[in-house]
Design an enzyme around this catalytic site. Structure first.
Site, PDB file in Angstrom:
ATOM      1  N   ASP A  36      -8.259   1.936  12.603  1.00 52.74           N
ATOM      2  CA  ASP A  36      -9.110   1.571  11.462  1.00 52.74           C
ATOM      3  C   ASP A  36     -10.445   2.284  11.646  1.00 52.74           C
ATOM      4  O   ASP A  36     -10.819   2.648  12.761  1.00 52.74           O
ATOM      5  CB  ASP A  36      -9.336   0.040  11.416  1.00 52.74           C
ATOM      6  CG  ASP A  36      -9.759  -0.457  10.042  1.00 52.74           C
ATOM      7  OD1 ASP A  36      -8.958  -1.147   9.388  1.00 52.74           O
ATOM      8  OD2 ASP A  36     -10.892  -0.141   9.603  1.00 52.74           O
ATOM      9  N   TYR A 140      -9.414   1.830  -8.634  1.00 50.92           N
ATOM     10  CA  TYR A 140      -8.371   1.380  -7.696  1.00 50.92           C
ATOM     11  C   TYR A 140      -6.983   1.682  -8.266  1.00 50.92           C
ATOM     12  O   TYR A 140      -6.144   2.294  -7.607  1.00 50.92           O
ATOM     13  CB  TYR A 140      -8.540  -0.123  -7.454  1.00 50.92           C
ATOM     14  CG  TYR A 140      -7.496  -0.758  -6.567  1.00 50.92           C
ATOM     15  CD1 TYR A 140      -7.398  -0.428  -5.216  1.00 50.92           C
ATOM     16  CD2 TYR A 140      -6.613  -1.716  -7.069  1.00 50.92           C
ATOM     17  CE1 TYR A 140      -6.454  -1.032  -4.401  1.00 50.92           C
ATOM     18  CE2 TYR A 140      -5.676  -2.334  -6.261  1.00 50.92           C
ATOM     19  CZ  TYR A 140      -5.593  -1.976  -4.925  1.00 50.92           C
ATOM     20  OH  TYR A 140      -4.655  -2.584  -4.107  1.00 50.92           O
TER      21      TYR A 140
HETATM   22  P1  NAD Z   1      -8.361  -4.671   3.316  1.00 51.67           P
HETATM   23  O1  NAD Z   1      -9.504  -4.233   2.487  1.00 51.67           O
HETATM   24  O2  NAD Z   1      -8.348  -6.053   3.837  1.00 51.67           O
HETATM   25  O3  NAD Z   1      -8.175  -3.685   4.543  1.00 51.67           O
HETATM   26  C1  NAD Z   1      -8.286  -2.292   4.392  1.00 51.67           C
HETATM   27  C2  NAD Z   1      -8.732  -1.729   5.710  1.00 51.67           C
HETATM   28  O4  NAD Z   1      -8.919  -0.321   5.520  1.00 51.67           O
HETATM   29  C3  NAD Z   1     -10.073  -2.300   6.192  1.00 51.67           C
HETATM   30  O5  NAD Z   1      -9.919  -2.850   7.485  1.00 51.67           O
HETATM   31  C4  NAD Z   1     -11.005  -1.106   6.210  1.00 51.67           C
HETATM   32  O6  NAD Z   1     -11.905  -1.095   7.307  1.00 51.67           O
HETATM   33  C5  NAD Z   1     -10.019   0.046   6.318  1.00 51.67           C
HETATM   34  N1  NAD Z   1     -10.579   1.307   5.846  1.00 51.67           N
HETATM   35  C6  NAD Z   1     -11.414   1.518   4.801  1.00 51.67           C
HETATM   36  N2  NAD Z   1     -11.746   2.818   4.736  1.00 51.67           N
HETATM   37  C7  NAD Z   1     -11.107   3.433   5.757  1.00 51.67           C
HETATM   38  C8  NAD Z   1     -11.065   4.754   6.216  1.00 51.67           C
HETATM   39  N3  NAD Z   1     -11.779   5.731   5.616  1.00 51.67           N
HETATM   40  N4  NAD Z   1     -10.298   5.060   7.286  1.00 51.67           N
HETATM   41  C9  NAD Z   1      -9.591   4.073   7.919  1.00 51.67           C
HETATM   42  N5  NAD Z   1      -9.621   2.793   7.546  1.00 51.67           N
HETATM   43  C10 NAD Z   1     -10.362   2.472   6.468  1.00 51.67           C
HETATM   44  O7  NAD Z   1      -7.034  -4.368   2.465  1.00 51.67           O
HETATM   45  P2  NAD Z   1      -5.598  -5.040   2.589  1.00 51.67           P
HETATM   46  O8  NAD Z   1      -5.585  -6.206   1.684  1.00 51.67           O
HETATM   47  O9  NAD Z   1      -5.215  -5.197   4.001  1.00 51.67           O
HETATM   48  O10 NAD Z   1      -4.726  -3.919   1.874  1.00 51.67           O
HETATM   49  C11 NAD Z   1      -3.936  -2.993   2.571  1.00 51.67           C
HETATM   50  C12 NAD Z   1      -3.145  -2.199   1.549  1.00 51.67           C
HETATM   51  O11 NAD Z   1      -2.369  -3.094   0.734  1.00 51.67           O
HETATM   52  C13 NAD Z   1      -3.991  -1.396   0.567  1.00 51.67           C
HETATM   53  O12 NAD Z   1      -3.345  -0.186   0.294  1.00 51.67           O
HETATM   54  C14 NAD Z   1      -4.022  -2.235  -0.673  1.00 51.67           C
HETATM   55  O13 NAD Z   1      -4.166  -1.440  -1.834  1.00 51.67           O
HETATM   56  C15 NAD Z   1      -2.649  -2.865  -0.635  1.00 51.67           C
HETATM   57  N6  NAD Z   1      -2.578  -4.114  -1.395  1.00 51.67           N
HETATM   58  C16 NAD Z   1      -3.197  -5.249  -0.949  1.00 51.67           C
HETATM   59  C17 NAD Z   1      -3.114  -6.397  -1.704  1.00 51.67           C
HETATM   60  C18 NAD Z   1      -3.767  -7.675  -1.263  1.00 51.67           C
HETATM   61  O14 NAD Z   1      -3.776  -8.659  -2.042  1.00 51.67           O
HETATM   62  N7  NAD Z   1      -4.317  -7.764  -0.062  1.00 51.67           N
HETATM   63  C19 NAD Z   1      -2.417  -6.397  -2.912  1.00 51.67           C
HETATM   64  C20 NAD Z   1      -1.841  -5.218  -3.357  1.00 51.67           C
HETATM   65  C21 NAD Z   1      -1.907  -4.083  -2.575  1.00 51.67           C
HETATM   66  N1  SER Z   2      -5.177  -8.047  -4.337  1.00 54.12           N
HETATM   67  C1  SER Z   2      -5.439  -6.728  -4.794  1.00 54.12           C
HETATM   68  C2  SER Z   2      -6.730  -6.667  -5.526  1.00 54.12           C
HETATM   69  O1  SER Z   2      -7.053  -7.636  -6.148  1.00 54.12           O
HETATM   70  C3  SER Z   2      -4.316  -6.250  -5.694  1.00 54.12           C
HETATM   71  O2  SER Z   2      -4.050  -4.951  -5.389  1.00 54.12           O
HETATM   72  O3  SER Z   2      -7.363  -5.641  -5.498  1.00 54.12           O
END
Ligand code: NAD
Ligand code: SER
Length: 312
Positions: A36, A140
């Site tokens: 990360d 996004y």
């Molecule tokens: P999050 O924001 O909790 O975690 C993302 C991580 O990426 C963070 O720890 C951040 O420090 C890291 N990051 C940011 N910029 C970076 C960089 N330049 N290099 C390396 N790391 C970097 O997000 P999440 O909820 O864990 O989501 C993970 C994936 O799942 C994403 O692709 C997101 O689009 C997808 N997603 C999540 C949800 C949800 O509800 N959590 C829903 C749909 C899709």
């Molecule tokens: N939980 C995510 C958001 O709200 C869906 O990709 O961005």
């Protein structure tokens, strides 16, 4: 398919912080390289890696002999509207760097979560299929849709095994969510469990698809391990467990906390929620890799409350 060395990008985030222990349990601790841009210093396996830095991504894949990548690093929907340039950089340049390095390093699988964010106001609202009108209106959503297409392109052009699934809002209690529109659901449950009321940033009738984290982790593993011959889709599987409005969540929480009350004061995130569908058709995931969520709304809320109480 065997996975010898698995890199997780964005491993400090909401999903990554749970996916790393989950994969460690399944495949063995020594096989997982969490990474990360803000590393978790308590885990000695962790490496600092900015996915927008192509040289560092290349170097890390080569150094650790990575053959599988769960690419989670991203900027989520609400934070993406606050800083669209950063969202573009991380979600697009980051994805491009991972795919390019994966081809050069002969990586076997790159699995990237996509999102309901790929849909837009022209998309039908209910039981949305994979192939539909997808004209996102957030940075996004635009970046997640392009990332899906990039994955398909790298598969068609370079034979890279790129896979992905469109997550709905994910509900979990271990790590705070990273600045998304569906975060209200987690915040509401946490506040109710603390005995507090909650001011919701969405309208009470904003219905969105959701999933509990254990089902999300299981989905990632199932898609990673799916037989290639069964896959008709690659990077854009719809998955969701249930749909809920903020008011319905409030009502569910009142069963445990009768005095709990939510108020509704929509902010800029309302227009993001308004552009997303209320429910998804996940039948392709069921047919092609046996997607089978176990938690409905009731079970999700019950399990969240049990864990929030014990972690006090
Ligand atoms: P999050 O924001 O909790 O975690 C993302 C991580 O990426 C963070 O720890 C951040 O420090 C890291 N990051 C940011 N910029 C970076 C960089 N330049 N290099 C390396 N790391 C970097 O997000 P999440 O909820 O864990 O989501 C993970 C994936 O799942 C994403 O692709 C997101 O689009 C997808 N997603 C999540 C949800 C949800 O509800 N959590 C829903 C749909 C899709
Ligand atoms: N939980 C995510 C958001 O709200 C869906 O990709 O961005």
């Amino acid at each position: 398919m065997t996975f010898e060395k698995i890199m997780v990008t964005g491993a400090s985030g909401q999903i990554g912080s749970e996916l790393v222990p989950f994969l460690s349990e399944v495949f063995g601790k020594e096989r997982i390289i969490p990474s990360d841009v803000r590393p978790n210093s308590t885990d000695p396996r962790f490496i600092a890696l900015d996915v927008t830095d192509r040289t560092s991504v290349d170097r890390a894949m080569d150094k650790y002999k990575i053959d599988t990548v769960f690419h989670l690093a991203a900027i989520l929907s609400a934070n993406g509207e606050k800083n669209p340039e950063l969202a573009y950089k991380v979600n697009i340049s980051g994805m491009y760097n991972i795919l390019e390095s994966a081809v050069r390093n002969k990586v076997k699988l790159v699995l990237t979560p996509s999102s309901i964010g790929v849909f837009g106001p022209d998309t039908p609202k209910e039981n949305v299929p994979i192939e539909t009108i997808a004209r996102p209106v957030t940075m996004y959503g635009i970046t997640k849709l392009l990332a899906e297409h990039l994955g398909n392109y790298y598969h068609a052009r370079f034979g890279l095994n790129a896979r992905g699934l469109r997550f709905p809002g994910l509900i979990s209690y271990k790590t705070a969510p990273g600045g998304g529109t569906t975060d209200y659901s987690i915040e509401m449950i946490i506040e109710a469990a603390k005995g507090k009321n909650y001011k919701c940033f969405l309208r009470e009738n904003s219905k969105l698809p959701m999933m509990y984290m254990p089902d999300a982790l299981d989905s990632l593993l199932k898609l990673a391990e799916a037989e290639d011959s069964r896959l008709k889709h690659r990077t854009d599987f719809n998955v969701a467990s249930f749909s809920v409005t903020p008011k319905e969540l409030e009502t569910e929480l009142k069963k445990y906390f009768p005095r709990f009350q939510a108020t509704y004061e929509p902010d800029f995130r309302q227009s993001i929620a308004d552009s997303w569908p209320g429910s998804l058709d996940a039948s392709a995931a069921v047919t092609e890799w046996d997607f089978h969520p176990n938690y409905n709304l009731r079970a999700t809320v019950e399990d969240m409350i049990i864990h929030l109480k014990t972690s006090k």
